[in-house]
Write a protein that holds these residues in place. Structure first.
Motif, mmCIF file in Angstrom:
data_model
loop_
_atom_site.group_PDB
_atom_site.id
_atom_site.type_symbol
_atom_site.label_atom_id
_atom_site.label_comp_id
_atom_site.label_asym_id
_atom_site.label_seq_id
_atom_site.Cartn_x
_atom_site.Cartn_y
_atom_site.Cartn_z
ATOM 1 N N GLU A 178 5.536 -0.940 -8.633
ATOM 2 C CA GLU A 178 4.612 -1.248 -7.539
ATOM 3 C C GLU A 178 3.568 -0.154 -7.367
ATOM 4 O O GLU A 178 2.386 -0.440 -7.143
ATOM 5 N N TRP B 131 -0.385 -0.655 -7.923
ATOM 6 C CA TRP B 131 -1.316 -0.287 -6.851
ATOM 7 C C TRP B 131 -2.369 0.680 -7.356
ATOM 8 O O TRP B 131 -3.572 0.503 -7.098
ATOM 9 N N ASN C 38 0.828 -1.192 0.000
ATOM 10 C CA ASN C 38 0.000 0.000 0.000
ATOM 11 C C ASN C 38 0.873 1.257 0.000
ATOM 12 O O ASN C 38 1.913 1.309 0.643
#
Length: 438
Positions: A174, A178, A2
């Protein structure tokens, strides 16, 4: 993994002096030159991906006396740029280094080649006597992944160590993965995470991009679109409404930036022009409505978030004009937010602008980009206001999906699959033009 809104701002929003593609090429040669024992160069070779080449062919380089071109950027980087300045390295140019670069170009010591593969890539090789230095940049304009001297990897260079903590390939990949998984409501909720530090950073971006706009309005730089709009307003051939104000400010900044003004832009998603489009239309309309500065800055924060979200689908560089479809979507989302719209209005605004501007091609960075930013800024205002009036394109129309998320995914498919042949054709036309001028 996250991420937070701070991660988005850190990785996607940064200062850049000049168009980011020639800047990145100069960074590559400057980094290579920095590890050479001698500063007299026998040859400079640069291998770049097609879109770096396309975006660096025609745009004027700041602090260079009006020079342009990938080969020029490569020579300037080696001769006079401090790589520790990152994307603002053209600040370190002086008359002596510019002349040295001119001499290298005149001696035909600089060669540029285009590789077939897509994806941001720059490989620079400099030969100086018996020494050879190499630098490789991938994925991000400032992401130096390799430095070599005489074939040996240099591992202790501050150029690698001082890159932003999250700037590497894995972190960016990443982040984009996300972002692609989020819904528009998730993105909308990120605005509530903006704190005083974030708002101060967003204000800094406004100030930098406003300076470019003021320069363009004063000097009539580049095509002079911003200043031309001023004349049309005085002649009462245009009316100073929200759309015109957004177009005036945004195009004036692009006029200045594309003509090589020595002023950095606050970029968004890897592009200074994206930054102009993501910020300035929102700032331009604030005087037409009852609002406060914090709300304006939050709207700009949302604009950066949406811009990064769209770019995560379309790619960093493509045949589609990112200022239109990515930063344009960001701007219209921010405008809808600023004028009191909710998530549904923002969704409608994004679908409206993508229906309007999905077909705008990217044919490189140059003075003419100001026309496209002019269009994107005006369309961003229109798309938002239409949505607030309940005017929204239907999901039966073309590439428009049942949601803004599916529409943006469709935009990504168009960019990656549908426009690959178009990108090659655009580049070939530009290369043929350059050959004919030689």
């Amino acid at each position: 993994m996250n991420f937070t809104v701070k991660d988005i701002l850190q990785m996607e929003v940064t200062l850049a002096l000049g168009c980011t593609e020639p800047v990145a090429v100069a960074l590559g040669t400057a980094a290579a030159a920095s590890i050479l024992p001698e500063k007299q160069f026998d040859s400079i070779e640069v291998l770049v991906d097609p879109n770096i080449y396309k975006n660096g062919m025609a745009v004027t380089i700041p602090n260079s006396g009006g020079l342009a071109g990938i080969n020029t950027a490569a020579a300037l980087g080696a001769c006079g740029c401090d790589p520790l300045l990152g994307l603002e390295l053209f600040e370190s140019l002086n008359e002596e280094s510019v002349q040295q670069a001119r001499d290298l170009l005149k001696a035909k010591a600089v060669t540029v080649k285009v590789r077939e593969e897509r994806g941001l890539y720059i490989a620079a090789r400099i030969v100086s006597g018996n020494s050879m230095a190499e630098c490789t940049i991938v994925d991000l304009h400032n992401n130096i992944v390799s430095l070599k001297l005489d074939g040996n990897e240099v591992t202790d260079s501050p150029l690698i160590a001082t890159l932003p903590e999250n700037a590497g390939k894995n972190k960016l990949a990443e982040l984009e993965e996300w972002l692609r998984q989020l819904s528009l409501n998730d993105l909308y909720d990120l605005v509530d995470e903006l704190d005083e530090e974030d708002l101060a950073f967003l204000q800094e971006g406004v100030e930098h991009n406003l300076r470019l706009a003021e320069y363009g309005l004063k000097h009539g730089s580049g095509l002079g679109i911003g200043k031309g709009i001023d004349r049309l307003l005085k002649q009462k051939l245009l009316v100073n409404d929200m759309a015109t104000s957004a177009r005036r400010l945004t195009s004036a900044a692009a006029d200045a930036r594309m003509s090589g003004a020595k002023l950095p832009a606050m970029s968004s998603a890897g592009s200074g022009n994206h930054g102009l489009t993501a910020i300035l239309p929102i700032w331009a309309i604030k005087d037409f409505i009852d609002t406060d500065e914090e709300t304006v800055l939050k709207a700009i924060g949302l604009s950066h978030i949406i811009t990064g979200y769209v770019k995560a689908h379309t790619g960093r560089l493509s045949a589609v004009c990112g200022c239109s479809v990515a930063a344009g979507a960001g701007a219209t989302a921010g405008i809808a937010y600023l004028v009191g719209g909710d998530a549904n209005h923002i969704a409608g605004a994004i679908k409206n602008i993508l229906e309007d501007l999905a077909g705008v091609i990217c044919d490189g960075a140059k003075a003419g980009c100001a026309i496209k930013l002019n269009t994107a800024a005006g369309a961003a205002v229109q798309a938002a206001l239409f949505s607030l009036q309940g005017i929204n394109v239907k999901d039966t129309d073309g590439i428009i999906g049942t949601s803004p998320e599916s529409t943006i995914r469709n935009m990504g498919t168009l960019s990656h699959e549908g426009m690959s042949a178009a990108d090659k054709t655009i580049l070939q036309i530009m290369i043929d033009k350059e050959k004919n001028r030689a």
